[in-house]
Design an enzyme around this catalytic site. Structure first.
Site, short mmCIF file in Angstrom:
data_model
loop_
_atom_site.label_atom_id
_atom_site.label_comp_id
_atom_site.label_asym_id
_atom_site.label_seq_id
_atom_site.Cartn_x
_atom_site.Cartn_y
_atom_site.Cartn_z
N ASP A 203 -2.79 1.70 8.77
CA ASP A 203 -3.25 1.69 7.39
C ASP A 203 -3.52 0.26 6.90
O ASP A 203 -2.62 -0.57 6.91
CB ASP A 203 -2.13 2.35 6.55
N HIS A 377 1.51 1.87 -0.13
CA HIS A 377 0.90 1.34 1.09
C HIS A 377 1.52 0.00 1.48
O HIS A 377 1.65 -0.90 0.65
CB HIS A 377 -0.61 1.14 0.89
ZN LIG Z 1 -4.83 7.51 2.04
ZN LIG Z 2 -1.84 8.60 0.88
#
Ligand SMILES: [Zn+2]
Ligand SMILES: [Zn+2]
Length: 563
Positions: A203, A377
């Site tokens: 990510d 995130h």
């Molecule tokens: Zn996402």
């Molecule tokens: Zn997500």
């Protein structure tokens, strides 16, 4: 533009990854992993339209590659319950009848997508649990817990003929998550120490942010403080309806302060129901009241949990800001907390909502003035930690705009991955992992598919027309000609919308009519009076006049009828 190459058939021991979305944009995450002639789909998300896409409800990945290879698909894995990973599921299942794997919460959140597609009875949804390793068709897949802004997300490890491929999913490293379910770094380390991690996909959303994300619990502390500092005032909090941990912390703060909780917005009601049913959210039944009953309670005795933290046009919070909510209105002294951060592109809408709330007398608290939100995130420090623990041989950054992917590739190289083993991929790229290493291996179609209403893919042509109509308006010219002589029988009549204020432009419209008559006359004089030629001549003449006189480029629609 170069012609897209179709991927060739591959030997059985090679592994291929096809990126269908999420690389070069935030949203519509979708990839396919292939070996032994079989396909496993990893996530199937949507992207929300930007202002350049008028009237578009959703943007989907292009499923044509999956459609053409539907019989080779062994399954679909959903890493977590966010729309940018699950929202396209209903559209995909219409093309390919494959079982869907995910955590209980992920599948419950995705279920409405299946129902929308009218596949409620047919879809096979298979619940998998933390740490589970199972065979899915030709694939050997392990589900590794990660923390994120929706509970019960997974990283996935694919045990393939080319070694372990680890996909991080959306994740952060929260050492004190609200549910004590941490990202299982120990398992990732064990994989690295054991057979080793051949390829990592991770990510990239927050790679530009230095340091580490703070724990979700730190947001809880701020929220508790806000409740403590505002006794006697009504408190309204907007957050993502899928952020169950945020909702838990809010509910805890409300209950501790003796407040009843009212839920506002369809997805808030639905998701709170799902999470309570699954035992992932604890709110005493006695603490929940109907939003219509809110005025039966003292201002200091209630708290409203609302959707609309992104300023979405018809959402509960937007209606509150406009004074148009059916159930209650914001009044002087209310406290409204936006426990969220505007997603890029939504800043303008969110600012407008906050202004509307302030105008109604509310004290507005947002992430710019208090720590009422934390990202789900991983930031740079966490991404570096993942690299250090996983020690992958090869790396491909995923989930991010191009500059995020670029920065993440650099980070991996800084952390010791050989620069020849780092690939910067974009939507449509296919990569091959073989004994010779990792390399690009052709492209598949991966453009945007625009959904409006129930129509999938309205196409770029329609969108271009909408942009012209929105920005420049339209001029329609209607005339009928004699098909034998080319004489104009009726018209030209000019109808305009969004181009010019007609009553003040009589002279201009008169000149436009004259220009059309002249152009038609010239075409007929040159011996061609079929409708197509006259249409072209009309458009050209009118377009030139409109551009010269008004410096605008409205859409010009010539309607030539032959009689
Ligand atoms: Zn996402
Ligand atoms: Zn997500």
């Amino acid at each position: 533009m170069t012609e897209r190459q179709r991927p060739a058939r591959m030997p059985a021991d090679e592994v291929r990854i096809v990126f269908l979305g999420g690389l070069g944009e935030i949203g519509r995450n979708c990839a396919a992993i292939e070996h032994s002639g079989r396909i496993l789909v990893l996530d199937c998300g949507v992207m929300f339209p930007d202002p350049e896409m008028p009237g578009v409800d959703l943007v989907l990945p292009d499923f044509s590659y999956l459609r053409e290879n539907a019989e080779r698909i062994d399954g679909v894995i959903l890493t977590h319950g966010h729309e940018d990973h699950t929202g396209g599921l209903g559209f995909l299942l219409r093309e390919a009848d494959a079982p869907v794997f995910g955590s209980a919460l992920t599948l419950a959140l995705a279920r409405s997508r299946v129902d929308d597609a009218g596949l409620s009875g047919r879809a096979r949804l298979v619940t998998v649990t933390d740490g589970e390793r199972r065979a899915i068709g030709a694939f050997d897949v392990e589900f590794i817990p990660v923390t994120h802004s929706v509970p019960h997300g997974f990283a996935t490890a694919f045990h393939t003929p080319q070694g372990v491929i680890l996909h991080s999913g959306d994740f952060k490293l929260d050492l004190t998550p609200v549910d004590d379910r941490r990202t299982d770094l120990a398992r990732i380390g064990a994989l690295a120490d054991g057979e080793g991690i051949r390829l990592l996909l991770a990510d990239s959303t927050n790679v530009e942010e230095p340091g580490h994300t703070r724990s979700e619990r730190s947001v809880g502390e701020t929220l508790r403080l806000i409740f403590a500092e505002n006794p006697g005032r009504r408190i309204v909090v907007a957050c993502f309806a899928s952020h169950i941990h945020r909702i838990q912390q809010l509910a805890d703060a409300a209950v501790r302060n003796g407040r009843k909780i009212a839920l506002l917005g369809r997805s808030m009601l639905r998701n709170v129901g799902i999470a309570r049913e699954l035992g992932l959210l604890t709110i005493p039944e006695a603490s929940i009241i109907d939003v219509e009953k809110i005025d039966d309670h003292a201002p200091g005795g209630v708290c409203v949990l609302s959707t609309g933290s992104q300023g979405e046009p018809m959402s509960a919070l937007t209606l509150l800001a406009a004074g148009e909510n059916r159930h209650f209105s914001i009044r002087d002294g209310d406290v409204v907390v936006l426990s969220s951060h505007a997603i890029p592109g939504n800043e303008w809408a969110v600012a407008k909502v906050m202004d509307g709330l302030a105008r109604r007398g509310a004290k507005v608290v947002h992430s710019g003035v208090a720590h009422v939100h934390e990202s789900g995130h991983a930031k740079q420090g966490e991404l570096a930690t993942l690299q250090a623990v996983a020690r992958p041989q090869c790396f491909i950054p995923v989930h991010g705009e191009y500059r995020h992917l670029l920065r993440h590739a650099q980070l991996a190289i800084e952390m010791g991955v050989d620069e020849h083993q780092v690939l910067l991929c974009e939507d449509g790229d296919t990569v091959r992992l073989s004994d010779d290493g990792i390399d690009f291996d052709g492209e598949v179609p991966a453009g945007y598919c625009y959904v409006d209403g129930v129509v999938g893919d309205i196409g770029t042509g329609v969108l271009r027309d909408r942009r012209v109509l929105a920005e420049e308006g339209v001029v329609v010219v209607v005339l009928a000609v004699d098909s034998h002589s080319g004489d104009i029988l009726t018209g030209p009549e000019i109808i305009t919308r969004g181009w010019i204020y007609a009553p003040e432009a009589e002279e201009l419209l008169e000149d436009a009519r004259a220009a059309v008559v002249k152009a038609v006359g010239e075409a007929v004089g040159a011996g061609s009076f079929d409708a197509d030629t006259l249409r072209r001549a009309t458009r050209r003449a009118l377009g030139r006049l409109v551009s010269d006189r008004t410096k605008r480029r409205p859409m010009i629609v010539p309607v030539v009828m032959e009689a």
